[in-house]
Motif scaffolding. Structure first.
Motif, PDB file in Angstrom:
ATOM      1  N   VAL A  64       0.815  -1.224   0.000  1.00 27.46           N
ATOM      2  CA  VAL A  64       0.000   0.000   0.000  1.00 27.46           C
ATOM      3  C   VAL A  64       0.844   1.268   0.000  1.00 27.46           C
ATOM      4  O   VAL A  64       0.294   2.370  -0.100  1.00 27.46           O
ATOM      5  CB  VAL A  64      -0.968   0.032   1.198  1.00 27.46           C
ATOM      6  N   MET A  83      -7.178   6.104   1.365  1.00 26.29           N
ATOM      7  CA  MET A  83      -6.799   5.061   0.418  1.00 26.29           C
ATOM      8  C   MET A  83      -7.073   5.558  -0.990  1.00 26.29           C
ATOM      9  O   MET A  83      -8.227   5.848  -1.336  1.00 26.29           O
ATOM     10  CB  MET A  83      -7.596   3.785   0.700  1.00 26.29           C
ATOM     11  N   ASP A  90      -7.324  -4.876  -2.889  1.00 30.76           N
ATOM     12  CA  ASP A  90      -7.492  -4.174  -1.611  1.00 30.76           C
ATOM     13  C   ASP A  90      -8.812  -4.531  -0.937  1.00 30.76           C
ATOM     14  O   ASP A  90      -9.068  -4.116   0.194  1.00 30.76           O
ATOM     15  CB  ASP A  90      -7.440  -2.659  -1.810  1.00 30.76           C
TER      16      ASP A  90
END
Length: 128
Positions: A64, A83, A90
């Motif tokens: 990430v 995000m 994910d």
């Protein structure tokens, strides 16, 4: 009573963004490290990102890094996970957790099953 309440999950298309929130109460927020973990269907829980609320020092899983950003608001005892550039991989239930024993740099690995307090999670689904 200690509470960690996650919110902000949902369905998003690949490439999109979400911001997760973790509202903490019942413990001295500044004394704890907070971690975000996730568990995809059929997979083990994994560490995503962690933060030391006292000074903002943070760590990220390689998967990430560059896409997710963790932050904390000590005035409201809330930790956020921004995000971006989301991918189908994910997709998972995202949990926040708190601990004041595990060293921050080890938290994403050692904390997977050992954090002191856990929230109930919020589901993130990324469609392709």
């Amino acid at each position: 009573e200690v509470q960690l309440v996650e919110s902000g999950g949902g369905l998003v298309q690949a490439g999109g963004s979400l911001r997760l929130s973790c509202a903490a109460s019942g413990f001295t927020f500044d004394d704890y490290n907070i971690g975000w973990f996730r568990q995809a269907p059929g997979k083990e829980r994994e560490g995503v990102s962690s933060i030391r609320t006292s000074d903002g020092r943070s760590y990220y899983a390689d998967s990430v890094k560059g896409r997710f950003t963790i932050s904390s608001d000590n005035a409201t005892n809330t930790v956020y996970l921004e995000m971006n550039s989301l991918k189908p991989e994910d997709t998972a239930v995202y949990y926040c957790a708190a601990d004041n024993i595990i060293h921050l740099k080890d938290l994403l690995i050692l904390g997977v099953d050992a954090m002191e307090y856990w929230g109930k999670g919020t589901l993130v689904t990324v469609s392709s």
